[in-house]
Motif scaffolding. Structure first.
Motif, PDB file in Angstrom:
ATOM      1  N   HIS A  28       0.884  -1.178   0.000  1.00 23.84           N
ATOM      2  CA  HIS A  28       0.000   0.000   0.000  1.00 23.84           C
ATOM      3  C   HIS A  28       0.910   1.212   0.000  1.00 23.84           C
ATOM      4  O   HIS A  28       1.570   1.494   0.978  1.00 23.84           O
ATOM      5  CB  HIS A  28      -0.881  -0.010   1.242  1.00 23.84           C
ATOM      6  N   LEU A  29       0.966   1.931  -1.109  1.00 26.18           N
ATOM      7  CA  LEU A  29       1.922   3.024  -1.267  1.00 26.18           C
ATOM      8  C   LEU A  29       1.291   4.402  -1.319  1.00 26.18           C
ATOM      9  O   LEU A  29       1.996   5.384  -1.368  1.00 26.18           O
ATOM     10  CB  LEU A  29       2.713   2.828  -2.571  1.00 26.18           C
ATOM     11  N   VAL A  30       0.000   4.485  -1.366  1.00 31.88           N
ATOM     12  CA  VAL A  30      -0.638   5.754  -1.684  1.00 31.88           C
ATOM     13  C   VAL A  30      -1.222   6.407  -0.439  1.00 31.88           C
ATOM     14  O   VAL A  30      -2.017   5.806   0.278  1.00 31.88           O
ATOM     15  CB  VAL A  30      -1.728   5.554  -2.753  1.00 31.88           C
ATOM     16  N   ILE A  31      -0.836   7.640  -0.202  1.00 28.43           N
ATOM     17  CA  ILE A  31      -1.398   8.426   0.890  1.00 28.43           C
ATOM     18  C   ILE A  31      -2.843   8.752   0.524  1.00 28.43           C
ATOM     19  O   ILE A  31      -3.116   9.208  -0.604  1.00 28.43           O
ATOM     20  CB  ILE A  31      -0.580   9.720   1.086  1.00 28.43           C
ATOM     21  N   THR A  49      -6.297  -4.506  -7.760  1.00 27.54           N
ATOM     22  CA  THR A  49      -6.032  -3.443  -6.793  1.00 27.54           C
ATOM     23  C   THR A  49      -7.292  -3.235  -5.963  1.00 27.54           C
ATOM     24  O   THR A  49      -8.409  -3.391  -6.455  1.00 27.54           O
ATOM     25  CB  THR A  49      -5.623  -2.116  -7.466  1.00 27.54           C
ATOM     26  N   THR A  50      -7.088  -2.912  -4.694  1.00 28.83           N
ATOM     27  CA  THR A  50      -8.191  -2.666  -3.782  1.00 28.83           C
ATOM     28  C   THR A  50      -8.249  -1.171  -3.504  1.00 28.83           C
ATOM     29  O   THR A  50      -7.271  -0.586  -3.030  1.00 28.83           O
ATOM     30  CB  THR A  50      -8.005  -3.449  -2.469  1.00 28.83           C
ATOM     31  N   TRP A  51      -9.360  -0.565  -3.836  1.00 26.66           N
ATOM     32  CA  TRP A  51      -9.562   0.876  -3.696  1.00 26.66           C
ATOM     33  C   TRP A  51     -10.521   1.163  -2.555  1.00 26.66           C
ATOM     34  O   TRP A  51     -11.485   0.420  -2.350  1.00 26.66           O
ATOM     35  CB  TRP A  51     -10.167   1.441  -4.985  1.00 26.66           C
ATOM     36  N   THR A  52     -10.276   2.247  -1.846  1.00 26.28           N
ATOM     37  CA  THR A  52     -11.244   2.790  -0.897  1.00 26.28           C
ATOM     38  C   THR A  52     -11.582   4.187  -1.405  1.00 26.28           C
ATOM     39  O   THR A  52     -10.701   5.048  -1.501  1.00 26.28           O
ATOM     40  CB  THR A  52     -10.671   2.866   0.533  1.00 26.28           C
ATOM     41  N   ILE A  53     -12.855   4.369  -1.800  1.00 22.09           N
ATOM     42  CA  ILE A  53     -13.316   5.656  -2.339  1.00 22.09           C
ATOM     43  C   ILE A  53     -14.487   6.113  -1.492  1.00 22.09           C
ATOM     44  O   ILE A  53     -15.519   5.447  -1.440  1.00 22.09           O
ATOM     45  CB  ILE A  53     -13.731   5.529  -3.814  1.00 22.09           C
ATOM     46  N   ASP A  54     -14.304   7.251  -0.830  1.00 22.07           N
ATOM     47  CA  ASP A  54     -15.330   7.792   0.068  1.00 22.07           C
ATOM     48  C   ASP A  54     -15.866   6.719   1.015  1.00 22.07           C
ATOM     49  O   ASP A  54     -17.068   6.588   1.227  1.00 22.07           O
ATOM     50  CB  ASP A  54     -16.466   8.437  -0.730  1.00 22.07           C
ATOM     51  N   GLN A  59     -12.785  -3.653  -5.402  1.00 23.57           N
ATOM     52  CA  GLN A  59     -11.650  -4.297  -6.066  1.00 23.57           C
ATOM     53  C   GLN A  59     -11.733  -4.039  -7.562  1.00 23.57           C
ATOM     54  O   GLN A  59     -12.795  -4.186  -8.167  1.00 23.57           O
ATOM     55  CB  GLN A  59     -11.639  -5.792  -5.786  1.00 23.57           C
ATOM     56  N   LEU A  60     -10.589  -3.669  -8.137  1.00 26.47           N
ATOM     57  CA  LEU A  60     -10.487  -3.423  -9.575  1.00 26.47           C
ATOM     58  C   LEU A  60      -9.725  -4.585 -10.199  1.00 26.47           C
ATOM     59  O   LEU A  60      -8.558  -4.821  -9.879  1.00 26.47           O
ATOM     60  CB  LEU A  60      -9.766  -2.096  -9.840  1.00 26.47           C
ATOM     61  N   ASN A  78      -2.282  -2.926  -3.395  1.00 26.28           N
ATOM     62  CA  ASN A  78      -2.236  -4.266  -3.963  1.00 26.28           C
ATOM     63  C   ASN A  78      -2.086  -5.211  -2.779  1.00 26.28           C
ATOM     64  O   ASN A  78      -1.009  -5.335  -2.210  1.00 26.28           O
ATOM     65  CB  ASN A  78      -1.061  -4.408  -4.927  1.00 26.28           C
ATOM     66  N   LEU A  79      -3.147  -5.858  -2.399  1.00 25.74           N
ATOM     67  CA  LEU A  79      -3.150  -6.750  -1.239  1.00 25.74           C
ATOM     68  C   LEU A  79      -2.913  -8.207  -1.617  1.00 25.74           C
ATOM     69  O   LEU A  79      -3.090  -9.093  -0.793  1.00 25.74           O
ATOM     70  CB  LEU A  79      -4.492  -6.613  -0.501  1.00 25.74           C
ATOM     71  N   HIS A  80      -2.512  -8.442  -2.842  1.00 22.30           N
ATOM     72  CA  HIS A  80      -2.392  -9.795  -3.373  1.00 22.30           C
ATOM     73  C   HIS A  80      -0.926 -10.185  -3.589  1.00 22.30           C
ATOM     74  O   HIS A  80      -0.048  -9.336  -3.619  1.00 22.30           O
ATOM     75  CB  HIS A  80      -3.194  -9.897  -4.676  1.00 22.30           C
TER      76      HIS A  80
END
Length: 157
Positions: A28-31, A49-54, A59-60, A78-80
């Motif tokens: 997980h690299l993104v602030i 990729t696993t996204w958290t949006i609002d 998962q994408l 990327n949790l995989h």
């Protein structure tokens, strides 16, 4: 994480930035952040990729797309156990490769991360750090920006 620009704001008269992002396994690299002045559309190429949006986790997968409207608080990981790859389209184009190059200097993988510098760089490009309830795993690698058309490697500077 490696970032390879396909087209930048400099080549599209500010219409868009298009770049490929490769994320190593289990990273997980993104602030968490939001974009003040642009939207982002993400296309899954390889891996998941696993996204958290609002606050919503999504998962994408390869062949799928995800729209992140300006103002939406988001992060991804990327949790995989395999690398993941996606193409990001930012409209209008306000970042350019220089944004990621500046971030790479502040995220030196051999030293402590300079949070203040990262926040200043992000805000200069309309990327605003945001609070997301999920715990943040601190970056282990600096993003690597490669010229247009250059093959991407996975890690390092």
């Amino acid at each position: 994480m490696t970032i390879t620009f396909i087209k930048s704001r400099h080549e599209t008269a500010g219409c868009l930035d298009a770049f490929e992002v490769t994320i190593p396994p289990s990273v997980h690299l993104v602030i968490p952040h939001f974009h003040r002045h642009y939207d982002e559309t993400v296309f899954g190429v390889d891996g998941i990729t696993t996204w958290t949006i609002d606050g919503v986790v999504t998962q994408l997968h390869p062949g799928q797309q995800l729209f992140v409207p300006r103002g939406s608080h988001h992060t991804y990981a990327n949790l995989h156990p395999h690398s993941s790859r996606m193409i990001c389209l930012v409209t209008p184009g306000l970042l350019g490769p220089e944004y990621f190059q500046e971030l790479s200097y502040a995220m030196d993988e051999d030293g402590p991360m300079d949070h203040a510098a990262i926040g200043l760089i992000m805000s200069r490009y309309g990327v605003i750090p945001a609070a997301i309830v999920d715990p943040i795993i601190m970056p282990k690698y600096s993003p690597k920006v490669l010229p247009q058309g250059t093959q991407s490697s996975l890690l390092g500077n």
